[in-house]
Design a protein around this motif. Structure first.
Motif, PDB file in Angstrom:
ATOM      1  N   PRO A   3       0.780  -1.240   0.000  1.00  0.00           N
ATOM      2  CA  PRO A   3       0.000   0.000   0.000  1.00  0.00           C
ATOM      3  C   PRO A   3       0.812   1.292   0.000  1.00  0.00           C
ATOM      4  O   PRO A   3       0.477   2.225  -0.723  1.00  0.00           O
ATOM      5  CB  PRO A   3      -0.868  -0.101   1.251  1.00  0.00           C
ATOM      6  CG  PRO A   3      -0.573  -1.379   1.907  1.00  0.00           C
ATOM      7  CD  PRO A   3       0.432  -2.117   1.105  1.00  0.00           C
ATOM      8  N   ARG A  31      -7.905   5.655   7.361  1.00  0.00           N
ATOM      9  CA  ARG A  31      -7.399   5.608   5.990  1.00  0.00           C
ATOM     10  C   ARG A  31      -5.896   5.856   6.055  1.00  0.00           C
ATOM     11  O   ARG A  31      -5.435   6.973   5.872  1.00  0.00           O
ATOM     12  CB  ARG A  31      -8.056   6.689   5.134  1.00  0.00           C
ATOM     13  CG  ARG A  31      -9.514   6.529   4.966  1.00  0.00           C
ATOM     14  CD  ARG A  31      -9.831   5.830   3.665  1.00  0.00           C
ATOM     15  NE  ARG A  31     -11.274   5.780   3.515  1.00  0.00           N
ATOM     16  CZ  ARG A  31     -11.926   4.665   3.277  1.00  0.00           C
ATOM     17  NH1 ARG A  31     -11.285   3.555   3.121  1.00  0.00           N
ATOM     18  NH2 ARG A  31     -13.227   4.682   3.161  1.00  0.00           N
ATOM     19  N   TYR A  33      -3.591   5.075   4.006  1.00  0.00           N
ATOM     20  CA  TYR A  33      -2.962   5.362   2.719  1.00  0.00           C
ATOM     21  C   TYR A  33      -3.990   6.011   1.802  1.00  0.00           C
ATOM     22  O   TYR A  33      -5.104   5.501   1.644  1.00  0.00           O
ATOM     23  CB  TYR A  33      -2.435   4.083   2.065  1.00  0.00           C
ATOM     24  CG  TYR A  33      -1.474   3.340   2.951  1.00  0.00           C
ATOM     25  CD1 TYR A  33      -0.171   3.794   3.118  1.00  0.00           C
ATOM     26  CD2 TYR A  33      -1.879   2.218   3.656  1.00  0.00           C
ATOM     27  CE1 TYR A  33       0.706   3.132   3.955  1.00  0.00           C
ATOM     28  CE2 TYR A  33      -1.002   1.548   4.499  1.00  0.00           C
ATOM     29  CZ  TYR A  33       0.292   2.012   4.643  1.00  0.00           C
ATOM     30  OH  TYR A  33       1.157   1.359   5.476  1.00  0.00           O
ATOM     31  N   GLY A  48      -8.847   6.595  -1.612  1.00  0.00           N
ATOM     32  CA  GLY A  48      -8.402   5.657  -0.594  1.00  0.00           C
ATOM     33  C   GLY A  48      -7.594   4.568  -1.285  1.00  0.00           C
ATOM     34  O   GLY A  48      -8.031   4.015  -2.289  1.00  0.00           O
ATOM     35  N   MET A  50      -5.890   0.938  -1.238  1.00  0.00           N
ATOM     36  CA  MET A  50      -5.898  -0.376  -0.588  1.00  0.00           C
ATOM     37  C   MET A  50      -5.297  -1.399  -1.546  1.00  0.00           C
ATOM     38  O   MET A  50      -5.305  -1.184  -2.760  1.00  0.00           O
ATOM     39  CB  MET A  50      -7.323  -0.781  -0.223  1.00  0.00           C
ATOM     40  CG  MET A  50      -7.940   0.129   0.834  1.00  0.00           C
ATOM     41  SD  MET A  50      -9.732   0.089   0.801  1.00  0.00           S
ATOM     42  CE  MET A  50     -10.058   1.249  -0.498  1.00  0.00           C
ATOM     43  N   THR A  52      -4.625  -5.875  -2.220  1.00  0.00           N
ATOM     44  CA  THR A  52      -4.693  -7.293  -1.876  1.00  0.00           C
ATOM     45  C   THR A  52      -3.365  -7.872  -2.334  1.00  0.00           C
ATOM     46  O   THR A  52      -3.033  -7.788  -3.525  1.00  0.00           O
ATOM     47  CB  THR A  52      -5.850  -7.996  -2.622  1.00  0.00           C
ATOM     48  OG1 THR A  52      -7.066  -7.331  -2.315  1.00  0.00           O
ATOM     49  CG2 THR A  52      -5.941  -9.445  -2.237  1.00  0.00           C
ATOM     50  N   TYR A 137      -6.524  -0.965  -5.223  1.00  0.00           N
ATOM     51  CA  TYR A 137      -7.846  -0.352  -5.251  1.00  0.00           C
ATOM     52  C   TYR A 137      -7.720   1.117  -4.891  1.00  0.00           C
ATOM     53  O   TYR A 137      -7.160   1.458  -3.850  1.00  0.00           O
ATOM     54  CB  TYR A 137      -8.790  -1.041  -4.262  1.00  0.00           C
ATOM     55  CG  TYR A 137      -8.809  -2.536  -4.422  1.00  0.00           C
ATOM     56  CD1 TYR A 137      -9.619  -3.142  -5.376  1.00  0.00           C
ATOM     57  CD2 TYR A 137      -7.999  -3.345  -3.624  1.00  0.00           C
ATOM     58  CE1 TYR A 137      -9.646  -4.535  -5.519  1.00  0.00           C
ATOM     59  CE2 TYR A 137      -8.016  -4.723  -3.769  1.00  0.00           C
ATOM     60  CZ  TYR A 137      -8.842  -5.316  -4.717  1.00  0.00           C
ATOM     61  OH  TYR A 137      -8.846  -6.680  -4.871  1.00  0.00           O
TER      62      TYR A 137
END
Length: 141
Positions: A3, A31, A33, A48, A50, A52, A137
């Motif tokens: 991130p 939040r 990042y 925002g 995010m 995975t 994301y």
């Protein structure tokens, strides 16, 4: 891509684009990042950030980037007009990130382009797929 590195990449890439000023943005632990983008029109957007990570990635060890062919460059739409349009923002940001030449990125897309009959209105944002099988994301806040 982890991130913090994704946040830095998006910030630096957007900040080089015509009509955009970008800086990292954080809201404490809510939040940790994010990116604050300001467009020449005066519109502002908070993204925002995010991710995975790939299965089995050990966060206690240094990240080992996985590279491949970057996505094929696309035509970048004109910078945003006088009024903020989330779909135009998605297209513009996705094009900027696609055209960055980053060889860790496999694909970039706007959430609106992934709308389906059962989910016709996706929340605005931009998704990234990495060669590592991880995903990024950028949710419009």
């Amino acid at each position: 891509m982890r991130p913090e590195r994704l946040m830095n990449f998006v910030t630096e890439t957007l900040d080089k684009a015509p009509g955009v000023q970008a800086r990292p943005w954080q809201d404490g632990t809510n939040r940790p990042y994010g990116v604050h983008a300001r467009f020449a029109s005066g519109s502002e957007l908070r993204l925002g950030v995010m991710v995975t990570t790939p299965p089995g990635e050990d966060h206690s060890k240094p990240e080992i980037p996985v590279t491949g062919e970057p996505p094929t460059e696309t035509t970048s739409p004109d910078p945003l007009g006088k009024t903020f349009d989330p779909t135009a923002a998605e297209q513009y940001i996705a094009a900027i990130l696609t055209n960055s030449g980053n060889n860790e990125i496999k694909n970039v897309y706007g959430y609106s382009s992934r709308a389906t009959p059962t989910s016709p209105t996706a929340h605005p944002g931009v998704g990234l797929e990495f060669h590592s099988t991880g995903k990024g994301y950028l949710l419009f806040l």
